[in-house]
Write an enzyme that holds these catalytic residues in place. Structure first.
Site, PDB file in Angstrom:
ATOM      1  N   SER A 212       2.464 -27.964 -30.555  1.00 43.50           N
ATOM      2  CA  SER A 212       1.323 -27.124 -30.192  1.00 43.50           C
ATOM      3  C   SER A 212       1.532 -26.363 -28.882  1.00 43.50           C
ATOM      4  O   SER A 212       0.761 -25.472 -28.568  1.00 43.50           O
ATOM      5  CB  SER A 212       0.042 -27.961 -30.087  1.00 43.50           C
ATOM      6  OG  SER A 212       0.081 -28.800 -28.950  1.00 43.50           O
TER       7      SER A 212
ATOM      8  N   LYS B 177      -2.357 -29.946 -23.358  1.00 45.41           N
ATOM      9  CA  LYS B 177      -2.909 -28.618 -23.643  1.00 45.41           C
ATOM     10  C   LYS B 177      -3.143 -27.877 -22.324  1.00 45.41           C
ATOM     11  O   LYS B 177      -3.129 -28.463 -21.249  1.00 45.41           O
ATOM     12  CB  LYS B 177      -4.272 -28.716 -24.369  1.00 45.41           C
ATOM     13  CG  LYS B 177      -4.215 -29.375 -25.728  1.00 45.41           C
ATOM     14  CD  LYS B 177      -3.539 -28.508 -26.768  1.00 45.41           C
ATOM     15  CE  LYS B 177      -3.554 -29.113 -28.143  1.00 45.41           C
ATOM     16  NZ  LYS B 177      -2.492 -30.067 -28.392  1.00 45.41           N
TER      17      LYS B 177
END
Length: 141
Positions: free
Chosen positions: A59, A96
């Site tokens: 990701s 993230k």
């Protein structure tokens, strides 16, 4: 759930060659001096608050964090907007980009295949630490 690995406090000396390495056109050969350095001094802002985490997934490809990379995460840094963070969402670790504007908080992937994490009512978010370095292996041996 992954368990953070504390870093060793013993020095890890390596040889540093004084002089830059050209990533464009080669430069003429020159004599380079060398000295020993301690990687802890270069990689750790706060040795007592730094931990290693192994990345699983893709990701964060857009900023060069790949599956099986090792991240250095510092728990002493106050997370701020746009930092790359190690977060815990509903007891699961994730890495993230932190988006924080007023009361609006999101966790953003750096891969368009992954949607932002927007917390729903009842979900818990804890920022465990801020990513300071990515140790990316270039050769698998």
């Amino acid at each position: 759930m992954n368990i953070p690995l504390p870093l060793s406090s013993s020095p890890l000396p390596l040889t540093l060659f004084d002089g830059a390495v050209c990533a464009g056109f080669p430069s003429p050969a020159a004599d380079y001096s060398q000295r020993r350095i301690n990687l802890n001094e270069h990689l750790l802002m706060n040795e007592q608050a730094s931990f290693l985490f192994r990345v699983r997934g893709d990701s964060m490809l857009g900023i060069g964090i790949y599956d099986d990379d090792t991240l250095i995460v510092d728990r002493s840094i106050t997370p701020a907007h746009n930092h790359i963070v190690l977060a815990i969402v509903d007891e699961e670790f994730t890495v993230k980009r932190l988006f924080q504007r007023g009361q609006l908080v999101r966790l953003l992937a750096e891969n368009p295949a992954f949607p932002p994490i927007v917390l729903k009512e009842g979900q818990e978010l804890r920022i465990w630490g801020v990513v300071t370095f990515n140790l990316h292996k270039l050769l698998n041996v």
